[in-house]
Design a protein around this motif. Structure first.
Motif, PDB file in Angstrom:
ATOM      1  N   ALA A 263       0.817  -1.212   0.000  1.00 48.39           N
ATOM      2  CA  ALA A 263       0.000   0.000   0.000  1.00 48.39           C
ATOM      3  C   ALA A 263       0.851   1.263   0.000  1.00 48.39           C
ATOM      4  CB  ALA A 263      -0.931  -0.011   1.207  1.00 48.39           C
ATOM      5  N   MET A 264       1.962   1.242   0.723  1.00 48.15           N
ATOM      6  CA  MET A 264       2.792   2.442   0.804  1.00 48.15           C
ATOM      7  C   MET A 264       3.145   2.954  -0.587  1.00 48.15           C
ATOM      8  SD  MET A 264       6.558   2.880   2.516  1.00 48.15           S
ATOM      9  CE  MET A 264       6.068   2.871   4.222  1.00 48.15           C
ATOM     10  N   GLU A 265       3.542   2.021  -1.468  1.00 44.03           N
ATOM     11  CA  GLU A 265       3.929   2.438  -2.817  1.00 44.03           C
ATOM     12  C   GLU A 265       2.720   2.822  -3.663  1.00 44.03           C
ATOM     13  OE1 GLU A 265       6.835  -0.348  -4.535  1.00 44.03           O
ATOM     14  OE2 GLU A 265       7.299  -0.961  -2.497  1.00 44.03           O
ATOM     15  N   LEU A 266       1.605   2.145  -3.446  1.00 43.41           N
ATOM     16  CA  LEU A 266       0.409   2.486  -4.221  1.00 43.41           C
ATOM     17  C   LEU A 266      -0.037   3.914  -3.924  1.00 43.41           C
ATOM     18  CD1 LEU A 266      -1.703  -0.800  -3.980  1.00 43.41           C
ATOM     19  CD2 LEU A 266      -0.127  -0.076  -5.791  1.00 43.41           C
ATOM     20  N   TYR A 267       0.082   4.315  -2.663  1.00 43.44           N
ATOM     21  CA  TYR A 267      -0.325   5.682  -2.331  1.00 43.44           C
ATOM     22  C   TYR A 267       0.673   6.705  -2.880  1.00 43.44           C
ATOM     23  CZ  TYR A 267      -4.265   4.099   0.440  1.00 43.44           C
ATOM     24  OH  TYR A 267      -5.463   3.552   0.824  1.00 43.44           O
ATOM     25  N   VAL A 268       1.947   6.329  -2.963  1.00 41.27           N
ATOM     26  CA  VAL A 268       2.906   7.209  -3.626  1.00 41.27           C
ATOM     27  C   VAL A 268       2.500   7.379  -5.088  1.00 41.27           C
ATOM     28  CG1 VAL A 268       5.299   7.418  -4.444  1.00 41.27           C
ATOM     29  CG2 VAL A 268       4.853   6.686  -2.089  1.00 41.27           C
ATOM     30  N   MET A 269       2.140   6.278  -5.735  1.00 38.11           N
ATOM     31  CA  MET A 269       1.697   6.350  -7.130  1.00 38.11           C
ATOM     32  C   MET A 269       0.417   7.174  -7.254  1.00 38.11           C
ATOM     33  SD  MET A 269       3.788   5.038  -9.245  1.00 38.11           S
ATOM     34  CE  MET A 269       2.681   5.063 -10.663  1.00 38.11           C
ATOM     35  N   TYR A 270      -0.498   6.998  -6.307  1.00 37.29           N
ATOM     36  CA  TYR A 270      -1.739   7.778  -6.326  1.00 37.29           C
ATOM     37  C   TYR A 270      -1.413   9.264  -6.297  1.00 37.29           C
ATOM     38  CZ  TYR A 270      -6.085   9.921  -4.856  1.00 37.29           C
ATOM     39  OH  TYR A 270      -7.189  10.726  -4.793  1.00 37.29           O
ATOM     40  N   GLU A 271      -0.530   9.634  -5.367  1.00 38.44           N
ATOM     41  CA  GLU A 271      -0.185  11.044  -5.198  1.00 38.44           C
ATOM     42  C   GLU A 271       0.399  11.614  -6.491  1.00 38.44           C
ATOM     43  OE1 GLU A 271      -1.080  12.903  -3.017  1.00 38.44           O
ATOM     44  OE2 GLU A 271       0.208  14.648  -3.245  1.00 38.44           O
ATOM     45  N   ASN A 272       1.245  10.837  -7.151  1.00 38.40           N
ATOM     46  CA  ASN A 272       1.870  11.321  -8.381  1.00 38.40           C
ATOM     47  C   ASN A 272       0.892  11.331  -9.551  1.00 38.40           C
ATOM     48  OD1 ASN A 272       5.015  11.770  -8.027  1.00 38.40           O
ATOM     49  ND2 ASN A 272       4.431  10.106  -6.686  1.00 38.40           N
ATOM     50  N   ALA A 273       0.019  10.342  -9.608  1.00 38.08           N
ATOM     51  CA  ALA A 273      -0.975  10.291 -10.692  1.00 38.08           C
ATOM     52  C   ALA A 273      -1.990  11.422 -10.543  1.00 38.08           C
ATOM     53  CB  ALA A 273      -1.679   8.939 -10.678  1.00 38.08           C
ATOM     54  N   ARG A 274      -2.385  11.667  -9.331  1.00 37.46           N
ATOM     55  CA  ARG A 274      -3.346  12.739  -9.048  1.00 37.46           C
ATOM     56  C   ARG A 274      -2.780  14.084  -9.550  1.00 37.46           C
ATOM     57  NH1 ARG A 274      -4.578  16.190  -4.696  1.00 37.46           N
ATOM     58  NH2 ARG A 274      -2.565  15.718  -3.740  1.00 37.46           N
ATOM     59  N   ALA A 275      -1.533  14.335  -9.216  1.00 39.83           N
ATOM     60  CA  ALA A 275      -0.912  15.588  -9.644  1.00 39.83           C
ATOM     61  C   ALA A 275      -0.920  15.700 -11.167  1.00 39.83           C
ATOM     62  CB  ALA A 275       0.511  15.673  -9.099  1.00 39.83           C
ATOM     63  N   GLU A 276      -0.561  14.596 -11.838  1.00 38.22           N
ATOM     64  CA  GLU A 276      -0.536  14.599 -13.309  1.00 38.22           C
ATOM     65  C   GLU A 276      -1.905  14.892 -13.893  1.00 38.22           C
ATOM     66  OE1 GLU A 276       1.654  14.303 -15.794  1.00 38.22           O
ATOM     67  OE2 GLU A 276       3.245  14.382 -14.283  1.00 38.22           O
ATOM     68  N   LEU A 277      -2.922  14.248 -13.332  1.00 42.03           N
ATOM     69  CA  LEU A 277      -4.270  14.413 -13.879  1.00 42.03           C
ATOM     70  C   LEU A 277      -4.775  15.824 -13.633  1.00 42.03           C
ATOM     71  CD1 LEU A 277      -5.812  10.972 -12.934  1.00 42.03           C
ATOM     72  CD2 LEU A 277      -5.738  11.941 -15.241  1.00 42.03           C
ATOM     73  N   GLU A 278      -4.514  16.340 -12.450  1.00 38.89           N
ATOM     74  CA  GLU A 278      -5.035  17.671 -12.135  1.00 38.89           C
ATOM     75  C   GLU A 278      -4.374  18.736 -13.010  1.00 38.89           C
ATOM     76  OE1 GLU A 278      -5.128  17.869  -7.836  1.00 38.89           O
ATOM     77  OE2 GLU A 278      -6.973  16.677  -7.816  1.00 38.89           O
ATOM     78  N   LYS A 279      -3.094  18.521 -13.313  1.00 42.85           N
ATOM     79  CA  LYS A 279      -2.402  19.417 -14.256  1.00 42.85           C
ATOM     80  C   LYS A 279      -3.148  19.508 -15.578  1.00 42.85           C
ATOM     81  CE  LYS A 279       1.835  17.871 -14.798  1.00 42.85           C
ATOM     82  NZ  LYS A 279       3.265  17.563 -14.771  1.00 42.85           N
TER      83      LYS A 279
END
Ligand SMILES: Nc1ncnc2c1ncn2[C@@H]1O[C@H](COP(=O)(O)OP(=O)(O)O)[C@@H](O)[C@H]1O
Ligand SMILES: Nc1ncnc2c1ncn2[C@@H]1O[C@H](COP(=O)(O)OP(=O)(O)O)[C@@H](O)[C@H]1O
Ligand SMILES: [Mg+2]
Ligand SMILES: [Mg+2]
Ligand SMILES: [Mg+2]
Ligand SMILES: [Mg+2]
Lengths: 329, 205, 329, 205
Positions: A263-279
């Motif tokens: 889960a730790m890594e999945l949430y890191v990926m979530y955080e990075n994907a979220r930023a990309e999408l919001e951009k």
């Protein structure tokens, strides 16, 4: 091969027995373990039947229950189930509303469900999911693969069926959700099919597979291991690029672990994907982060984006009670 | 080739030879499938022919057309994956098209119909790096009057010829260019099945 | 080391940011990321605060929400959080009912929570969990470790606090649940602490660690890989042997994955553990199978058994709404 | 040893030497902790002394007792794990017990009190394969009038002496017999801190 099993011949049956015993309040195991069905059926409702090769747990049996599937047919590991399973499942759960097959787009799955649909006595329609944008040149292949987006199709159509939508409406909604859904994944390590006994592929300590399939199929290319931000950027670029002008407004973001990634890594990926999408002007209105559509013990993850509208959001939010997805009940 | 009814002994010999070929080469087929597919083709074919063998007394007791249909149904119901419906369709259609005592021409015609059924089921054609690339040339050789030895050679060359092909059907198609350089597992299993049949019909290798 | 991260220095902060963004309906991130707290607090309720080293996700932050914790303090990977975190968390969630610390029995955790309790202004009590029977000679060590059973303590006490139990009652219940709970686990592969960059230990291809800790600490002994049935037998023997005469009647069985083991294998283990327990006259009245108390990406699992009584069962069944455990709401 | 106030320069030199020892040996301490613990001791100590260094100007500006308390509080609040409260307690108690210009006797007494506080916090004693097995003999040597060189030697021997011990406190205790044969990481970090202090007080190694 290091697995918690008694043998390659019994892993599937013991796992199914354990699953159905642990979740006896939700599911029942069909005869000869041909399918897993809801413990309680709703008369008149469209029956949703899915299935596929095993090794993607909790997909599909983990999504059998109120608000999602009525039955799931588990094939051998990474091998489509057979028409006798689908016929038995359909007969067991059909309640007068007809049967909707939800099938991931692999030739094996499509052909086996097709044969079952031809042999079935009652009314059957089929939704084929194909959300994997890793397959670029789909003209020169059997088309995009159905991957983690399938869970979103199952959830949304499941809620609609629960709300009384008829077979044609369920089929149309399923096709619509699929059309608004895109996924792509990466692998850090291989999976090992129990019966094969050795890893499906090998990656060097500094390599990853970009665009990997959920059977460990090769993806777009093998690349050097990248930081999470770079992976998220490439996956979201592929997804948003393919959605094109549709990639505006509210979306579901699903970060899906392939089995060996914590889960730790999945949430890191979530955080990075979220930023990309919001951009890019996509607002993450709903989020799901976890291990849902797996490839045995493969390390890696996929990102899935579904563009929402009011109807899809309403069905996504509706109560669901399955082994692997549960809310509001 | 048989001009009298293909009887229980012949059906048993044919089925057994095919099954043994699949059992003996399961590892090899799986290896091929690991290279460009999902690594289960050998296991799938083994499981299917185990089901056929389990039913063999019942199957072999039937007239050839019924035996073929029953064997095909076993494959459909037990193999799963892509090869299950395809090989199942192949055998079931052969059973539908063939008589109890086929001559070469009848066999060639039935095989042509069965191949057409596989193409319809698989939405596929020759040249896409699949089992069809072995089945079609074997059918052509059969229709053209080739000897058993020639047919066997055609099957081997046809399987080899899938190596440089780029797959556009089956899982290997996801690889695009990267599918080049590997033999198609389904082509290889078809070749093995043809060889097994040739072995029985020609008496040994 | 293959991980989906941007760097060893940011993995924790990005993961926490992602977690709190993905579950913004449930949780809020405290200042300086010192803690994760419920988005909505209940006046007068006893505040439950837990925490520990990171790398065990979803424990503890995944269990913050209605019916479980009020706040969780994430330490560095495998390192106890610090007293300033616990003090800040307690101050943020204390609602007049006092604060209960739930602490896994590791000297680091115990001492840091102890220092926080000494420095705290309000009333604080502490439950220390120590369910790991792998530690045989607890007289010659710092005692049993707190492992997956902690989740059961958090769930049950969380429900009691929600139902209005006061601080002393929550503390007593927590101690009682802990006393009725035993766990033991095995590892098939090591985990890798991001900052260390290399595996904590190494196992040969045919070895497993019997009794492993959730930080990859060595267990009872290193043995040859066993079939699932043998593993289940040994773990249940250790658990039931330690419970002694108490091992009769209804129980919760928790099969917990350590991070790298997929659901298929966990259900095989469930099936084998269930058989072992039932042979001994323990009835599995409640089941939980999944990846809940992890050791980064370690492959392996633990079994946890909690002997039920009416009160514990009632609180177990009560509604819960957290990121990682959710039912009836 | 100092008989006038320990000033800003000396505190800066002492803290810097200790911090640099922790930074330079972080990998080694982590390796030791991987063998019999959870592999974070080097990282923990590094993080703690980074926090001390970040506050160094403010800390060094204080009188010695306050500086020690402030450094101890940094360790408590930043290290985490077992060593944070223990080293934090050690430095905080030293600060409480010491004057601004300690002589040897005062230092030995303060260290004895600090060691007692560590034992109370850790519910531990010497002989359990922990940092105490270095701290206690160093205190004894200090109290007995040993030279800086002798103290350094005592610290080294004491750390080495933890190798054959069986741990009964700390994570290593979970290993039982298997803890034998490895140096205790906390004993090693204590040795390194003592050496760093000796280096400053004795002028070089
Ligand atoms: N559409 C198709 N038409 C003809 N043959 C196909 C088709 N798809 C797959 N095949 C054949 O099936 C083989 C793969 O079978 P198998 O591995 O058992 O199934 P799966 O691909 O579902 O795992 C391929 O090597 C190819 O020869
Ligand atoms: N109860 C105790 N008393 C004294 N020293 C202890 C005690 N517990 C642990 N230690 C010391 O702390 C060291 C471990 O510190 P560290 O690795 O930073 O913490 P953790 O064990 O929480 O990961 C041990 O090597 C030992 O010297
Ligand atoms: Mg397959
Ligand atoms: Mg295959
Ligand atoms: Mg630690
Ligand atoms: Mg440590």
């Amino acid at each position: 091969m290091k697995k918690l099993i008694n043998g390659v011949d019994t892993v599937l049956s013991e796992s199914l027995d354990g699953f159905c015993a642990a979740h006896a309040d939700i599911v029942t195991l069909g005869e000869e373990r041909k399918f897993v069905r809801r413990a309680t059926l709703t008369p008149g409702k469209v029956a949703l039947v899915s299935g596929g090769g095993s090794g993607h747990e909790p997909l599909h049996a983990g999504f059998v229950g109120h608000g999602m599937l009525d039955a799931a047919c588990p094939g051998q590991v990474f091998t489509s189930p057979t028409p006798d399973q689908m016929l038995a499942a359909a007969a067991a759960v059909e309640q007068g509303g007809g049967v909707l097959f939800i099938v991931k787009n692999y030739e094996g799955d499509v052909m086996n469900f097709e044969m079952a649909a031809e042999m079935a006595s009652g009314e059957v329609m089929t939704v084929v999911t194909n959300d994997d944008v890793a397959v670029e040149n789909s003209d020169f292949s059997t088309g995009r693969r159905g991957v983690a987006g399938t869970l979103i199709v199952e959830k949304v159509v499941g809620a609609a069926a629960e709300a009384g939508a008829d077979l044609a409406a369920c089929k149309a909604l399923g096709d619509r959700v699929n059309a608004r859904t895109r996924s792509m994944g990466i692998a850090l390590t291989s999976c090992t099919v129990p019966a094969a006994g050795k890893p499906t592929f090998t990656l060097a300590e500094d390599e990853m597979e970009m665009g990997v399939g959920i059977h460990g199929e090769p993806g777009r290319r093998r690349v050097k291991l990248m930081p999470a931000a770079g992976i998220a950027a490439e996956l979201i670029e592929a997804i948003a690029g393919d959605l094109g002008a549709e990639a505006r407004g509210d979306a579901i973001l699903l970060v899906n672990g392939f089995g060996g990634t914590p889960a730790m890594e999945l949430y890191v990926m979530y955080e990075n994907a979220r930023a990309e999408l919001e951009k890019r002007g996509v607002r993450i209105a709903r989020s799901l982060v976890g291990t849902y559509v797996t490839s045995l013990e493969m390390a890696g993850c996929s990102l899935t984006v579904t563009m929402l509208d009011e109807e899809i959001a309403r069905h996504w939010d509706a109560p669901v009670h399955t082994a692997a997805l549960r809310w509001k009940m | 080739m048989a001009m009298t009814d293909v009887g229980e002994a012949a059906i048993t010999a044919l089925a057994t030879a095919m099954a043994e070929a699949m059992f003996a080469h399961a590892g090899e087929l799986t290896d091929l499938d690991q290279a460009i597919g999902d690594g289960d083709h050998g296991l799938n074919m083994k499981r299917g022919f185990e089901a056929v063998m389990a039913e063999l007394p019942a199957i072999a007791a039937k007239p050839l057309p019924e035996a073929l249909k029953a064997a095909g149904m076993q494959l459909v119901m037990k193999v799963g994956g892509a090869s299950g419906p395809l090989y199942g369709t192949l055998f079931m259609t052969l059973g539908k098209e063939i008589g109890p005592a086929p001559d070469r021409q009848e066999l060639a015609a039935a095989l042509a119909a069965a191949i057409a059924a596989v193409k319809a089921r698989g939405k596929s054609d020759t040249g896409q790096k699949t089992m069809l690339d072995v089945l079609a040339p074997v059918q052509a050789a059969l229709a053209a009057g080739a000897s058993i030895g020639e047919i066997r050679a055609v099957a081997g060359e046809a399987a080899d010829a899938t190596v440089p092909m780029r797959a556009t059907k089956g899982r290997a198609s996801f690889l695009g260019e990267r599918s080049i350089g590997h033999m198609d597992p389904g082509a290889r299993s078809s070749q093995l099945l043809v060889e097994a049949v040739c072995g029985v019909l020609g008496g040994g290798r």
